[in-house]
Design an enzyme around this catalytic site. Structure first.
Site, mmCIF file in Angstrom:
data_model
loop_
_atom_site.group_PDB
_atom_site.id
_atom_site.type_symbol
_atom_site.label_atom_id
_atom_site.label_comp_id
_atom_site.label_asym_id
_atom_site.label_seq_id
_atom_site.Cartn_x
_atom_site.Cartn_y
_atom_site.Cartn_z
ATOM 1 N N GLU A 30 61.853 -20.856 -25.668
ATOM 2 C CA GLU A 30 61.961 -19.771 -24.697
ATOM 3 C C GLU A 30 60.622 -19.480 -24.018
ATOM 4 O O GLU A 30 60.578 -19.095 -22.854
ATOM 5 C CB GLU A 30 62.506 -18.510 -25.370
ATOM 6 C CG GLU A 30 63.919 -18.660 -25.925
ATOM 7 C CD GLU A 30 64.938 -19.054 -24.869
ATOM 8 O OE1 GLU A 30 64.751 -18.710 -23.682
ATOM 9 O OE2 GLU A 30 65.931 -19.730 -25.235
ATOM 10 N N HIS A 33 60.350 -21.688 -21.040
ATOM 11 C CA HIS A 33 61.029 -21.105 -19.874
ATOM 12 C C HIS A 33 60.175 -19.999 -19.260
ATOM 13 O O HIS A 33 59.986 -19.943 -18.036
ATOM 14 C CB HIS A 33 62.379 -20.510 -20.293
ATOM 15 C CG HIS A 33 63.417 -21.515 -20.660
ATOM 16 N ND1 HIS A 33 63.666 -22.651 -19.927
ATOM 17 C CD2 HIS A 33 64.315 -21.546 -21.699
ATOM 18 C CE1 HIS A 33 64.649 -23.339 -20.473
ATOM 19 N NE2 HIS A 33 65.050 -22.698 -21.564
#
Length: 441
Positions: A30, A33
């Site tokens: 994550e 991202h």
């Protein structure tokens, strides 16, 4: 009562190890991202480790809410304009802020942001494997003795760390490959004549068989783990028949054809003991495809000594880390294709329980094994996220590729339908893997 307490302790240990490993992998994924999205001008509203009710949180100066949620089985980044944690839909954003949303960013920025999650998983794997190579070192090119392993009674060991091996029973050895090939043609016996270079002098000393029945590793969730075998164990006999070399074990296990086998095992500090194992059939990759074999889950440990170690340079270690990561991706592709085409059984697909158990066993085997397993899982999860299934990163990338070719975005209705189908496929796969964990042998 003690058995119940031990079982509870084992469950809690497995759960804790699984949550820790998953949290590390998800955080890296994550963060990929998040940071690439930020560099591409896309605003992150929430960075969450876990799902469900918020336990605690902090908002940074850029306005991103960093939180830890109650269900520690994943995580997400929600960008400006995302309708949900999977970025499967969008909500209206003020025109002046559209460029800061994932949906309103240029195609290149969206592609880079979505692809960054799996890429960061691969980077984690490469760095872990590279770090382990630097920490542990690599075998020297010449055949030289490093650390010695304990040997059972009756085995002669007069080799010493630092000895450079020149020949065994008069047959020359120039490389580790030579030693492995030579071992196949030597008679199996407890002692051989090893010619070595020691402190500048060439001498001949008695030493063990080059490929003894030494356990080098124990596969997770295998009969060997269930029976309590450990790396370093020496298998002396199978069903009362002496075993002199590790490759002899395979013949005994194959002949048993799934019936219980009794292994006589020597372990340092504990002496000899019997272990009963029930072999299981497994699909193993070969040069020609896959082969089904009876297995008990032990790997050979080579000889009673490790190779001498040299320091590994950063570039060499990174290359090795990249190669190992690529091997994991390639084996994942090969295994998935083999299941789809029916070359191997569907029971080879494990679910959350098998992954958790393997993680717990890796943690029990030591910190190095646990870190290595995190690297393996990270590469596998990175690959799975690249599959072209809507709701996964690969599904988003598939939509972006369509947009790049067609010069227009897929309709919202098409995206919604495909996303629903993708979610159903992912959930079905999870249920199927869980059922394999519960019902496959």
């Amino acid at each position: 009562m003690s058995a119940a307490v031990e079982m509870l302790g084992g469950f809690l240990w497995t759960a804790a190890a699984f949550v820790l490993a998953l949290s590390i992998i998800v955080t890296v994924h994550e963060y990929g991202h998040y940071i690439i999205g930020r560099l591409c001008g896309i605003r992150a509203e929430v960075f969450s480790l876990g799902f469900g009710p918020r336990l605690f949180s902090r908002r940074d100066r850029r306005g991103t809410l960093w939180q830890v949620a109650a269900i520690p089985l994943g995580g997400y980044v929600r960008f400006l304009g995302d309708a949900d944690a999977a970025s499967a839909g969008s909500v209206a954003v003020a025109p002046e802020r559209a460029r800061q949303s994932l949906n309103g960013a240029p195609l290149w920025a969206r592609f880079a942001t979505v692809a960054a999650g799996p890429v960061f998983n691969f980077i984690l794997s490469i760095l872990v494997f590279a770090g382990m190579a630097i920490w542990q070192g690599l075998p020297v090119d010449q055949v030289q003795v490093g650390k010695l392993h304990p040997v059972p009674p009756g085995v002669t060991m007069q080799l010493q760390p630092g000895d450079r091996i020149l020949a065994v029973d008069g047959r020359p050895v120039a490389s580790w490959r030579d030693l492995g090939l030579l071992a196949e043609s030597l008679p199996a016996r407890p002692s051989h004549d090893w010619t070595v270079l020691r402190e500048g002098a060439e001498i001949t000393v008695p030493g063990p068989d080059p490929v003894p029945p030494l356990v080098g590793g124990v596969a997770p969730r295998s009969p060997a783990v269930a029976a309590g075998l450990q790396p370093g164990d020496v298998i002396l006999a199978v069903d009362g028949q002496p075993v002199r070399r590790f490759d002899e074990l395979r013949g005994h296990v194959t002949a048993a054809a799934g019936k219980p086998v009794v292994l006589r095992v020597w372990r340092e500090g504990q002496g000899e003991a019997d272990y009963t194992l029930v072999p299981r059939e497994q699909d193993l990759p070969t040069e020609a495809g896959y082969e089904r074999r009876w297995m008990i889950g032990v790997q050979g440990g080579g000889s009673y000594f490790d190779p001498a170690i040299r320091s590994a340079g950063p570039l060499e270690s990174l290359a090795l880390g990249a190669a190992r990561t690529w091997d994991i991706i390639a084996s994942s592709v090969s295994g998935l294709w083999a299941m789809v085409t029916g070359q191997i059984g569907s029971c080879n697909l494990g679910g959350a329980i098998s992954i958790a158990e393997t993680t717990g066993q890796a943690a029990s085997a030591g910190g190095g094994n646990f870190i290595w397993w995190i690297a393996v899982l990270s590469a596998a999860i990175g690959f799975l996220n690249l599959l072209p299934v809507p709701v996964l990163d690969g599904g988003h990338l598939m939509f972006y590729l369509y947009e790049a070719v067609a010069r227009r975005r897929p309709s919202a209705r098409v995206i919604d339908i495909l996303s629903a189908l993708g979610m159903a496929a992912v959930l079905s796969l999870m249920v199927f893997g869980l059922s394999n964990d519960l019902f496959c042998p």
